[in-house]
Each structure stands twice: as C-alpha cells, then as structure tokens.
Write a protein that holds these residues in place. Structure first.
Motif, PDB file in Angstrom:
ATOM      1  N   ASN A   1       8.919  31.760  97.218  1.00 43.37           N
ATOM      2  CA  ASN A   1       7.565  31.754  98.547  1.00 43.37           C
ATOM      3  C   ASN A   1       8.037  32.230  99.505  1.00 43.37           C
ATOM      4  OD1 ASN A   1       9.906  28.430  97.879  1.00 43.37           O
ATOM      5  ND2 ASN A   1      11.368  29.452  99.079  1.00 43.37           N
ATOM      6  N   GLU A   2       7.540  33.937  98.967  1.00 42.03           N
ATOM      7  CA  GLU A   2       6.896  34.831  99.857  1.00 42.03           C
ATOM      8  C   GLU A   2       4.983  34.206  98.984  1.00 42.03           C
ATOM      9  OE1 GLU A   2      10.420  37.979 100.717  1.00 42.03           O
ATOM     10  OE2 GLU A   2       9.787  38.057  99.071  1.00 42.03           O
ATOM     11  N   PHE A   3       4.879  34.600  98.319  1.00 42.51           N
ATOM     12  CA  PHE A   3       3.963  34.380  97.433  1.00 42.51           C
ATOM     13  C   PHE A   3       3.449  33.354  98.437  1.00 42.51           C
ATOM     14  CE2 PHE A   3       1.000  32.056  94.722  1.00 42.51           C
ATOM     15  CZ  PHE A   3       0.204  33.100  93.911  1.00 42.51           C
ATOM     16  N   TRP A   4       3.635  31.752  98.104  1.00 41.03           N
ATOM     17  CA  TRP A   4       2.675  31.047  98.982  1.00 41.03           C
ATOM     18  C   TRP A   4       2.575  31.039 100.541  1.00 41.03           C
ATOM     19  CZ3 TRP A   4       0.122  28.370  95.652  1.00 41.03           C
ATOM     20  CH2 TRP A   4      -0.061  28.142  94.301  1.00 41.03           C
ATOM     21  N   ALA A   5       4.234  31.443 100.731  1.00 43.10           N
ATOM     22  CA  ALA A   5       3.387  31.482 102.566  1.00 43.10           C
ATOM     23  C   ALA A   5       2.565  32.407 102.370  1.00 43.10           C
ATOM     24  CB  ALA A   5       4.961  32.510 103.085  1.00 43.10           C
ATOM     25  N   LEU A   6       2.200  33.785 101.698  1.00 37.25           N
ATOM     26  CA  LEU A   6       1.207  34.608 102.769  1.00 37.25           C
ATOM     27  C   LEU A   6      -0.040  33.501 101.905  1.00 37.25           C
ATOM     28  CD1 LEU A   6       1.181  38.444 102.161  1.00 37.25           C
ATOM     29  CD2 LEU A   6      -0.831  36.873 101.495  1.00 37.25           C
ATOM     30  N   ILE A   7      -0.242  32.814 100.776  1.00 35.69           N
ATOM     31  CA  ILE A   7      -1.633  32.415 100.614  1.00 35.69           C
ATOM     32  C   ILE A   7      -1.349  31.287 102.062  1.00 35.69           C
ATOM     33  CG2 ILE A   7      -2.826  30.756  99.160  1.00 35.69           C
ATOM     34  CD1 ILE A   7      -1.659  32.594  96.859  1.00 35.69           C
TER      35      ILE A   7
ATOM     36  N   GLU B   1      -0.464  30.825 104.921  1.00 37.31           N
ATOM     37  CA  GLU B   1      -0.790  31.768 106.328  1.00 37.31           C
ATOM     38  C   GLU B   1      -2.077  31.846 106.551  1.00 37.31           C
ATOM     39  OE1 GLU B   1      -0.499  32.929 110.621  1.00 37.31           O
ATOM     40  OE2 GLU B   1       0.813  31.664 108.972  1.00 37.31           O
ATOM     41  N   ALA B   2      -2.367  32.761 105.208  1.00 32.21           N
ATOM     42  CA  ALA B   2      -4.239  33.266 105.558  1.00 32.21           C
ATOM     43  C   ALA B   2      -4.947  31.632 105.326  1.00 32.21           C
ATOM     44  CB  ALA B   2      -4.239  33.894 103.968  1.00 32.21           C
ATOM     45  N   ALA B   3      -4.491  30.546 104.870  1.00 31.52           N
ATOM     46  CA  ALA B   3      -5.201  29.671 104.927  1.00 31.52           C
ATOM     47  C   ALA B   3      -5.623  28.619 106.040  1.00 31.52           C
ATOM     48  CB  ALA B   3      -5.308  28.755 104.030  1.00 31.52           C
ATOM     49  N   ARG B   4      -4.372  28.954 107.139  1.00 30.84           N
ATOM     50  CA  ARG B   4      -3.918  28.631 108.487  1.00 30.84           C
ATOM     51  C   ARG B   4      -5.244  27.863 108.951  1.00 30.84           C
ATOM     52  NH1 ARG B   4      -2.267  29.851 113.230  1.00 30.84           N
ATOM     53  NH2 ARG B   4      -1.792  31.774 112.390  1.00 30.84           N
ATOM     54  N   ASP B   5      -5.808  29.215 108.959  1.00 28.36           N
ATOM     55  CA  ASP B   5      -7.009  28.673 110.391  1.00 28.36           C
ATOM     56  C   ASP B   5      -8.265  28.292 109.943  1.00 28.36           C
ATOM     57  OD1 ASP B   5      -5.623  29.613 112.907  1.00 28.36           O
ATOM     58  OD2 ASP B   5      -6.086  31.678 111.900  1.00 28.36           O
ATOM     59  N   GLY B   6      -7.770  27.820 108.247  1.00 22.48           N
ATOM     60  CA  GLY B   6      -9.168  27.114 107.326  1.00 22.48           C
ATOM     61  C   GLY B   6     -10.735  28.549 106.933  1.00 22.48           C
ATOM     62  N   GLY B   7     -11.393  27.839 106.587  1.00 26.10           N
ATOM     63  CA  GLY B   7     -12.468  29.104 106.287  1.00 26.10           C
ATOM     64  C   GLY B   7     -12.520  28.621 104.829  1.00 26.10           C
ATOM     65  N   THR B   8     -13.521  29.273 103.987  1.00 30.65           N
ATOM     66  CA  THR B   8     -14.360  29.395 102.761  1.00 30.65           C
ATOM     67  C   THR B   8     -13.148  30.074 102.259  1.00 30.65           C
ATOM     68  OG1 THR B   8     -15.169  31.380 102.522  1.00 30.65           O
ATOM     69  CG2 THR B   8     -16.382  29.114 103.578  1.00 30.65           C
TER      70      THR B   8
ATOM     71  N   ASP C   1      -9.600  37.176 101.389  1.00 30.97           N
ATOM     72  CA  ASP C   1      -9.517  38.797 102.638  1.00 30.97           C
ATOM     73  C   ASP C   1      -8.720  38.440 103.425  1.00 30.97           C
ATOM     74  OD1 ASP C   1     -11.940  38.918 101.117  1.00 30.97           O
ATOM     75  OD2 ASP C   1     -13.229  38.319 102.319  1.00 30.97           O
ATOM     76  N   ARG C   2      -8.175  37.271 104.320  1.00 29.48           N
ATOM     77  CA  ARG C   2      -6.850  37.201 104.967  1.00 29.48           C
ATOM     78  C   ARG C   2      -5.730  37.583 105.077  1.00 29.48           C
ATOM     79  NH1 ARG C   2      -8.987  32.024 107.383  1.00 29.48           N
ATOM     80  NH2 ARG C   2     -10.818  32.342 108.482  1.00 29.48           N
ATOM     81  N   ALA C   3      -5.739  37.357 103.132  1.00 28.09           N
ATOM     82  CA  ALA C   3      -4.496  37.297 102.710  1.00 28.09           C
ATOM     83  C   ALA C   3      -4.375  38.982 102.155  1.00 28.09           C
ATOM     84  CB  ALA C   3      -4.633  36.715 100.939  1.00 28.09           C
ATOM     85  N   ALA C   4      -5.487  39.408 101.591  1.00 21.67           N
ATOM     86  CA  ALA C   4      -5.269  40.326 101.030  1.00 21.67           C
ATOM     87  C   ALA C   4      -5.616  42.000 101.921  1.00 21.67           C
ATOM     88  CB  ALA C   4      -6.412  40.744 100.239  1.00 21.67           C
ATOM     89  N   THR C   5      -5.773  41.915 103.680  1.00 26.88           N
ATOM     90  CA  THR C   5      -5.424  42.064 104.505  1.00 26.88           C
ATOM     91  C   THR C   5      -4.020  42.279 105.367  1.00 26.88           C
ATOM     92  OG1 THR C   5      -8.067  41.729 105.993  1.00 26.88           O
ATOM     93  CG2 THR C   5      -5.844  42.587 107.611  1.00 26.88           C
TER      94      THR C   5
ATOM     95  N   LEU D   1      -7.613  26.794  94.062  1.00 23.71           N
ATOM     96  CA  LEU D   1      -6.731  26.080  93.702  1.00 23.71           C
ATOM     97  C   LEU D   1      -5.949  26.340  94.616  1.00 23.71           C
ATOM     98  CD1 LEU D   1      -5.739  23.033  93.477  1.00 23.71           C
ATOM     99  CD2 LEU D   1      -4.987  23.335  90.688  1.00 23.71           C
ATOM    100  N   MET D   2      -5.855  27.340  94.148  1.00 23.48           N
ATOM    101  CA  MET D   2      -4.042  28.569  94.979  1.00 23.48           C
ATOM    102  C   MET D   2      -3.785  28.149  96.444  1.00 23.48           C
ATOM    103  SD  MET D   2      -3.570  32.061  93.456  1.00 23.48           S
ATOM    104  CE  MET D   2      -3.242  31.669  91.916  1.00 23.48           C
ATOM    105  N   VAL D   3      -5.587  28.116  97.135  1.00 19.53           N
ATOM    106  CA  VAL D   3      -5.619  28.158  98.914  1.00 19.53           C
ATOM    107  C   VAL D   3      -5.912  26.848  99.159  1.00 19.53           C
ATOM    108  CG1 VAL D   3      -7.823  28.445  99.869  1.00 19.53           C
ATOM    109  CG2 VAL D   3      -7.999  30.146  98.627  1.00 19.53           C
ATOM    110  N   GLN D   4      -5.829  25.346  97.924  1.00 22.63           N
ATOM    111  CA  GLN D   4      -5.088  24.388  98.909  1.00 22.63           C
ATOM    112  C   GLN D   4      -4.018  24.425  99.072  1.00 22.63           C
ATOM    113  OE1 GLN D   4      -8.124  23.308  99.394  1.00 22.63           O
ATOM    114  NE2 GLN D   4      -8.966  25.013  98.211  1.00 22.63           N
ATOM    115  N   GLY D   5      -2.757  25.340  98.988  1.00 21.74           N
ATOM    116  CA  GLY D   5      -1.169  25.747  99.187  1.00 21.74           C
ATOM    117  C   GLY D   5      -0.389  24.800  98.238  1.00 21.74           C
ATOM    118  N   ARG D   6       0.455  25.550  98.138  1.00 16.12           N
ATOM    119  CA  ARG D   6       2.041  25.144  96.805  1.00 16.12           C
ATOM    120  C   ARG D   6       1.792  23.736  96.918  1.00 16.12           C
ATOM    121  NH1 ARG D   6       8.042  27.679  97.591  1.00 16.12           N
ATOM    122  NH2 ARG D   6       8.597  27.654  95.403  1.00 16.12           N
TER     123      ARG D   6
END
Length: 176
Positions: A4-10, A12-19, A25-29, A81-86
């Motif tokens: 759950n933490e793994f997918w939540a971090l991804i 959250e990083a994808a929430r505002d969209g972008g490439t 980069d957001r996930a790494a930060t 595909l990970m960026v597309q969500g769990r």
C-alpha cells in the motif's frame, strides 16, 4: 515499505499529472525524504512488482503497443504502467487487452508514441543517492522468463485472438 505504501507514493507523485518521467522525479524526491531503509524497501518492492508482472502476454501487448519490444523496453513499459496506478497495473497484468482502455494507449495508437519510463525504474536509486550520497545496496537481478515460452508476437491472427481491443486500436486487419 509495504504494498500500500509503495502504490500510495506512486499515486501521490502522479496526482498532479505530467509525463511519466515527471512523476518518477516527484516520487524520487518524496522517497528521498524517507529513511534509507524505506528507500531500499521501495526498491525491493519494485523488483517484486517487476518479477510478478513479467508475463508473456503482457510482453506481447507491450510489443504491439510499442511496435516491438526488447527486455529493456518491456522493463520501461512496466515503469510507465506503474505510473498509471495500482489498479491499471494489476488489471493489465491479469488482462493485457485492458490496456486498450487507457487514454495514453489510445493516443499512442494514433501517434505512434512509444510508452515507457526507464526513470520510474530508477526512483529508489535516485532517492537513495540524494538521501545518503551513496548508491543502493546490491540486490539480485530481476528474474527473466524463458523466451521459449513466447508466442510469435508478429502473428496477426494470434494478436487478434489474444488482444482483440488492442489489435483494433493498432489497425490490425479484421479477422476473416
């Protein structure tokens, strides 16, 4: 780090969209702000996700969507595909033809865009270096299946049989 933490971090990083690379980069930060043991845990989980998703039919779908696919290309496709969500990720692993429902896949069918994110695969390495100044501890390599199990990804009839929705998107000739 748990699933759950793994997918939540991804997520959250994808929430505002972008490439996908922006999301990586957001996930790494965000990950770099955590304890180094959590960063290593993220990497271990990422490897488990990659291992569990190395499915012949998903590889075939990536091959169709991207107009060909190498092992490295398949890794990058699964990073995207990970960026597309769990939910999208799990569904695609179980039913690769479900990729036809994703807007980015439909767009790629029209534009020829290749879908992948190598950067997503390096989130933990980037975060660990930022947090500690050091590389990630060595881990065993990701498993690779026996390529003898692959079917002929260029066989249009087989592609239409396995992925009717994707084949329709990518202009495969209709079955006779």
């Amino acid at each position: 780090m748990n699933t759950n933490e793994f997918w939540a971090l991804i997520g959250e990083a994808a929430r505002d969209g972008g490439t996908p690379d922006t999301v990586a980069d957001r996930a790494a930060t965000a990950l770099a702000r955590r304890d180094p043991s959590e960063i290593v845990g993220f990497e271990r989980h990422l490897r488990r996700v990659l291992d569990a998703s190395y499915k012949v039919d998903l590889f075939g779908a990536a091959y169709l969507v991207n107009g060909g696919c190498s092992d490295e290309g398949f890794d990058a496709f699964r990073g995207w595909l990970m960026v597309q969500g769990r939910e999208a990720f799990a569904r695609a692993v179980g039913e690769p033809d479900s990729l036809a429902e994703l807007a980015a896949v439909r767009r790629a069918a029209l534009t020829g865009e290749e879908l992948g994110s190598e950067r997503m695969l390096g989130v933990a390495a980037t975060a660990h270096r930022e947090a500690t100044g050091e590389g990630l501890p060595e881990e065993p390599a990701t498993k690779r299946p026996n390529t003898d199990d692959f079917w002929d990804f260029d066989d249009e009839d087989e592609v239409r049989r396995r992925f009717p929705r994707l084949a329709a998107l990518f202009n495969e000739a209709p079955a006779e």
